[in-house]
Every structure is written in C-alpha cells, then in structure tokens.
Design a protein around this motif. Structure first.
Motif, PDB file in Angstrom:
ATOM      1  N   THR A   1       2.760  -1.265   0.698  1.00 51.15           N
ATOM      2  CA  THR A   1       3.392  -0.553  -0.609  1.00 51.15           C
ATOM      3  C   THR A   1       2.627   0.562  -0.738  1.00 51.15           C
ATOM      4  O   THR A   1       3.167   1.705  -0.926  1.00 51.15           O
ATOM      5  CB  THR A   1       3.561  -1.569  -1.671  1.00 51.15           C
ATOM      6  OG1 THR A   1       4.145  -2.631  -1.224  1.00 51.15           O
ATOM      7  CG2 THR A   1       4.351  -0.925  -2.621  1.00 51.15           C
ATOM      8  N   ALA A   2       1.230   0.553  -0.657  1.00 57.65           N
ATOM      9  CA  ALA A   2       0.510   1.667  -0.882  1.00 57.65           C
ATOM     10  C   ALA A   2       0.697   2.691   0.093  1.00 57.65           C
ATOM     11  O   ALA A   2       0.671   3.820  -0.252  1.00 57.65           O
ATOM     12  CB  ALA A   2      -0.849   1.324  -0.943  1.00 57.65           C
TER      13      ALA A   2
ATOM     14  N   GLU B   1      -6.638   1.399   3.168  1.00 53.87           N
ATOM     15  CA  GLU B   1      -5.451   0.244   3.362  1.00 53.87           C
ATOM     16  C   GLU B   1      -5.085  -0.113   4.684  1.00 53.87           C
ATOM     17  O   GLU B   1      -5.014  -1.423   4.639  1.00 53.87           O
ATOM     18  CB  GLU B   1      -4.509   0.741   2.627  1.00 53.87           C
ATOM     19  CG  GLU B   1      -4.462   0.941   1.041  1.00 53.87           C
ATOM     20  CD  GLU B   1      -4.925  -0.046   0.245  1.00 53.87           C
ATOM     21  OE1 GLU B   1      -4.353  -1.377   0.785  1.00 53.87           O
ATOM     22  OE2 GLU B   1      -5.307   0.043  -0.704  1.00 53.87           O
TER      23      GLU B   1
ATOM     24  N   THR C   1       0.920  -5.629  -0.080  1.00 57.47           N
ATOM     25  CA  THR C   1       0.391  -4.683  -1.012  1.00 57.47           C
ATOM     26  C   THR C   1      -0.292  -3.472  -0.365  1.00 57.47           C
ATOM     27  O   THR C   1      -0.034  -2.531  -0.710  1.00 57.47           O
ATOM     28  CB  THR C   1      -0.778  -5.541  -1.838  1.00 57.47           C
ATOM     29  OG1 THR C   1      -0.454  -6.735  -2.069  1.00 57.47           O
ATOM     30  CG2 THR C   1      -1.527  -4.801  -2.836  1.00 57.47           C
ATOM     31  N   PRO C   2      -0.891  -3.747   0.918  1.00 54.19           N
ATOM     32  CA  PRO C   2      -1.533  -2.317   1.551  1.00 54.19           C
ATOM     33  C   PRO C   2      -0.293  -1.556   1.960  1.00 54.19           C
ATOM     34  O   PRO C   2      -0.355  -0.432   2.136  1.00 54.19           O
ATOM     35  CB  PRO C   2      -2.315  -2.822   2.677  1.00 54.19           C
ATOM     36  CG  PRO C   2      -2.151  -4.295   2.536  1.00 54.19           C
ATOM     37  CD  PRO C   2      -1.645  -4.692   1.437  1.00 54.19           C
TER      38      PRO C   2
END
Ligand SMILES: Nc1ncnc2c1ncn2[C@@H]1O[C@H](COP(=O)(O)OP(=O)(O)OP(=O)(O)O)[C@@H](O)[C@H]1O
Ligand SMILES: [Mg+2]
Length: 356
Positions: free
Chosen positions: A141-142, A171, A138-139
C-alpha cells in the motif's frame, strides 16, 4: 469359508464388537434409550448416560436431530459433536447409522471421529495466510501511494522524489526480507526431522556473526562482548543454521536492547545437561534493555508475534526471526530459554548438544 463367516456375523455379540473398535460408539435402541457404549464412548461421555433416553444423554441439538432422523427414516445421517476438557474444545465428526439385523431395524449406531487436530491445523493455515497477506499489504500500500504521488503532485520536485524513493526502497527491502524469511522458515520446517551431524566450532560461528553485525552495533553505539573458556569443544550442528540462530538473537539484542549499551554473548560448557542428557554448550545472548513482560515471553516464538509491533516494523523486523530460531533449535534437539527482568534486560539461551 462362507459358513464360518455367517457364523461370526450371527454369533458376535454387540458389546465385544463395539469394544474391538477404538472410535467412541454408542448404540441406541428403538426404545430410544442408550443401550450400549464401548470403552472409548464411556471415556468421552461418561458411563452415567447408559440406559438413559438419548435426548437426556447426548443433549446437543444437531446430534439429537440426526439421531431422530435415523429413527424415523432409517437412513445414515452425518452430524457433529463438540466436547470440552478444561478450556479446550474438541470437535468430533459423527455418523449415525441404522442398525439392522437380518432386515430387522434395531436402532441407531452413533460413531464419533476426533477431527480437532484437523480443525486446529486448518485454523492455523487460515491465520497464517491472513498474517502473510497483512504483512505484505502494508508495504505494498505504501509503495502504491508513493508511485501515485510521484506521478502527480511530486512529479517535478527533485527533493521530494529522492525522499520518496528512499522510503520505497526501504519498503521493497522489507517485502524482500519477509519473502526470504518465509522461504527460510519453510526450508527449516521441511528438514526438521533430519538431524545435523557436522562438528561445528561455535566460537568461530559467533565471531562471524559479530563481524556481520558490526555495522549495526556501531550504529546503535553498542559494545558486543564474546566470553568463553578455551577448549570447549564442538557442537553437532548445521553451520548455516547456527549462524542464522545467533544472527537473529544478537540482532534482536542490539535492536531492542537500547542504544549505547553492552550485549554479552557467553558460551559455557555443561558437563551433563539434565534435560538433553549429554554434554552440551550453552550460548547466552544478554542485553541491558527494558526487558520483556512475562505474558509476552511464551508467545515470542509464534510467527509474526511482536511485543511492540510498531517499533519492530520501524526497525525493519518481520516478526519471523524467533519462529525460525525455535525450529532450528528443535531440529538440533537443543533447548531455547528466555529470561527477562524488567528494567534490567533479557537473556536468550540456546543449549546445543555435543553428543548425538
Ligand atoms: N532482546 C529482546 N528484548 C526485547 N524484546 C525482544 C528481544 N528479542 C525479541 N524481542 C521481541 O520479540 C519480537 C519477536 O522477535 P523476532 O526476532 O521473532 O522478530 P523481529 O525481530 O521483529 O523480526 P525479524 O527477526 O524477523 O527481523 C520482537 O518484535 C520484539 O518485540
Ligand atoms: Mg529478530
């Protein structure tokens, strides 16, 4: 010597032999009936099947196929068997071997090995790897998305760049905390068997925790109260790990207990704790938040478990805090108790030993 050995092999009867072994064992004759079972097999399959045709007794198609193969080809064959107790499934590895005496084929010996613990451990490992990958993805991808935007559309926009760099910093911080928490969890698991023996002044540990969390408390507009009697005496523990327990519990109370509330940390001496069977200190961390619904409470100490995952992530949480608390408490041979009333708040209580 060799004469004696031959004696044993010839005179030992099958029943004595089967019962000397702890694995469940079933003997099937060339009549295709179940002719022998040891006590472990009776525990597993019930004694009603003794004397029955093996198809009726064992019923699981894969296992029946393996037995048929041994009866017709006289070769060792592997299979498996799934047993049930309540809603729990047990998996057994099964070996079907030809039974021969002095060259005569007498039937099939079926032996069962319980591999449920191994299966459960494998499943836990797979879940853990999947969870860690998901939490890191998740982080990541951000971060990749923002890098791309900063290289393209936002290249010359100073304001947007600053904002994005701020998010990227957050992130990256989250990934850093996640890796830190994973390392911490594996360290705590590693020395879980080594009992801590230092005498620790828990009041000073809690003062230092509250000092560290002062900025968070101020940010939340919360008041944190520390309540204890004088002369409560030390606990047996590991100072850094105790600091880690209470940092997470007080941090949770501040993060999830709501703004402008009071968090109370209360230390009480228990002359003789019934379950620990020794003098103990009970540390209760209570908030005035919304509370936790009962079905979530037993699962809070699972790795990555969050009641409201969006809110927890928003607050930078990794979902590992209480898993670490549980392991540390267990290393200290203490107890962790969670009580919560909806609309009134939650109390996390840690009981620590004063005697070994
Ligand atoms: N005092 C509390 N009140 C309400 N919910 C709580 C409280 N403490 C914990 N929880 C719930 O339990 C979940 C697990 O807590 P835990 O401390 O393990 O993880 P986290 O706080 O999300 O992340 P971390 O502690 O790793 O930063 C939280 O996400 C939250 O949903
Ligand atoms: Mg936490």
């Amino acid at each position: 010597m060799s004469q004696k050995r031959t004696d044993i092999m010839q005179r030992l009867d099958l029943k004595t032999f089967l019962n000397a072994i702890h694995l469940p064992l079933v003997a099937i004759g060339t009549s295709e009936r179940i002719e022998g079972m040891n006590d472990a097999a009776i525990d597993l399959l019930g004694h009603d099947i003794l004397g029955r045709h093996f198809v009726m007794g064992l019923r699981q198609p894969k296992l029946l196929e393996a037995i048929e193969k041994v009866l017709s080809h006289r070769e060792k064959t592997l299979s498996n068997f799934v047993g049930r107790e309540g809603d729990q499934a047990f998996t057994w590895d099964v070996i079907c071997s030809p039974l021969t005496v002095q060259g005569d084929f007498l039937g099939v010996l079926v032996s069962f090995t319980d591999v449920s613990a191994l299966e459960t451990a494998n499943q836990m490992r797979r879940d853990f790897v999947a969870n860690v990958s998901h939490e890191l993805r998740t982080p990541l991808t951000a971060l990749s998305g923002f890098i791309e935007t900063l290289r393209g559309a936002a290249r010359d926009d100073e304001k947007v760049r600053d904002r994005f760099l701020g998010i990227m910093d957050k992130e990256a911080g989250r990934m850093n905390r996640l890796v830190g928490d994973l390392l911490s969890l594996s360290r705590v698991e590693g020395d879980e068997r080594m009992r801590p023996t230092d005498e620790i002044d828990i009041v000073s540990v809690l003062r230092s925790v509250l000092q560290t969390l002062k900025p968070l408390a101020q940010g939340q507009g919360c008041d944190v109260k520390l309540v204890h009697a004088d002369d409560i005496g030390p606990v047996l523990g590991d100072r850094d790990q105790l600091q880690q327990i209470f940092t997470n519990l007080v941090e949770n109370a501040l993060k999830y207990g709501g703004r402008d509330k009071t968090v109370t940390v209360e230390i009480a001496r228990i002359e003789h704790d019934r379950s620990l069977r020794c003098p103990s200190l009970e540390v209760r961390v209570c908030d005035q938040g919304e509370g936790i619904t009962p079905e979530h409470i037993p699962r809070l100490t699972e790795r990555f478990y969050r009641v409201d995952s969006h809110r927890s992530r928003e607050m930078g949480g990794t979902g590992l805090g209480l898993a670490i608390v549980k392991h540390i408490v267990s290393r200290h041979r203490g107890r962790l108790r969670v009580e919560s009333t909806l609309g009134q708040g939650s109390c996390f209580t840690v009981v620590l030993r004063q005697d070994a």
